[in-house]
Write a protein that holds these residues in place. Sequence first.
Motif, PDB file in Angstrom:
ATOM      1  N   ARG A 122       6.414   5.895  -3.343  1.00  8.27           N
ATOM      2  CA  ARG A 122       5.177   5.006  -3.265  1.00  8.27           C
ATOM      3  C   ARG A 122       5.630   3.733  -3.205  1.00  8.27           C
ATOM      4  N   LEU A 151       4.975   0.784  -0.435  1.00  6.20           N
ATOM      5  CA  LEU A 151       4.349  -0.519  -0.776  1.00  6.20           C
ATOM      6  C   LEU A 151       5.248  -1.749  -0.425  1.00  6.20           C
ATOM      7  N   VAL A 157      -0.765  -0.069  -9.417  1.00  5.42           N
ATOM      8  CA  VAL A 157      -0.553  -0.057  -8.060  1.00  5.42           C
ATOM      9  C   VAL A 157      -1.225  -1.221  -7.734  1.00  5.42           C
ATOM     10  N   PHE A 196       0.464  -4.878  -6.272  1.00  2.00           N
ATOM     11  CA  PHE A 196       0.505  -5.121  -4.529  1.00  2.00           C
ATOM     12  C   PHE A 196      -0.424  -6.052  -4.369  1.00  2.00           C
TER      13      PHE A 196
END
Length: 224
Positions: free
Chosen positions: A179, A183, A206, A210
């Motif tokens: 992941r 990202l 997340v 992000f």
Amino acid sequence: MTHLLDVRDLVVHYGTVTAVDGVSLTLEPGETLALDGPSGCGKSTTALAVLQLRRPDAGEVRFEGVELTSLTERELRPLRPRMQPVFQDPYGSLNPRHRIRDAVAEPLKVQGRWTEADGPTRVAELLDRVGLAPSYGARRPHELSGGQCQRAGIARALASDPRLLVLDEPVSALDPSVRAGVLNLLADLQDDLGLGYLFICHDRAVVRHFADRVVEMRDGRLVT
């Protein structure tokens, strides 16, 4: 000021069920806006309505100052390349029969920007840009890992030279170990290209890492 994306009072019904109820949001170039909330709260329906893949029942969607909901499909066609989706399932978003190079080339061909002289080079550049060696273009989706397949999907989206990516749970189907790589790729692309991201996600860790801004949905409505 013209926003990259300006959604006002968006409403979407599925029969008697109101899936999206009065959602309003804005997004600027180079910004990541996260739409957070539990499964079934209306996040993905909002994303589809923004892209005009599901026509809303009420409200406005302005992209680069153009109001989309009143346009016909023919009028929307020139605008669609500039707003591209990246879906949750990296395998389901690519045709299993097509080689990766053909999937990435398809937008160029549909939009009339493919030539036999330059097209293969452009596809190789797009694969390289997302961290895939050009040799991966000869493979089919089932021959790639989930992370590699999602990178191919991102390359396909980039082929249209978009200004907006609608990222619908783009890493939730991936192993935790890959992941971060996807990202980081998205962050680098945003820095380089000035892309705006509407980021659909239910993983708060997340989202915090992000997104520039976060709005939360519950039962079809924004609550923050």
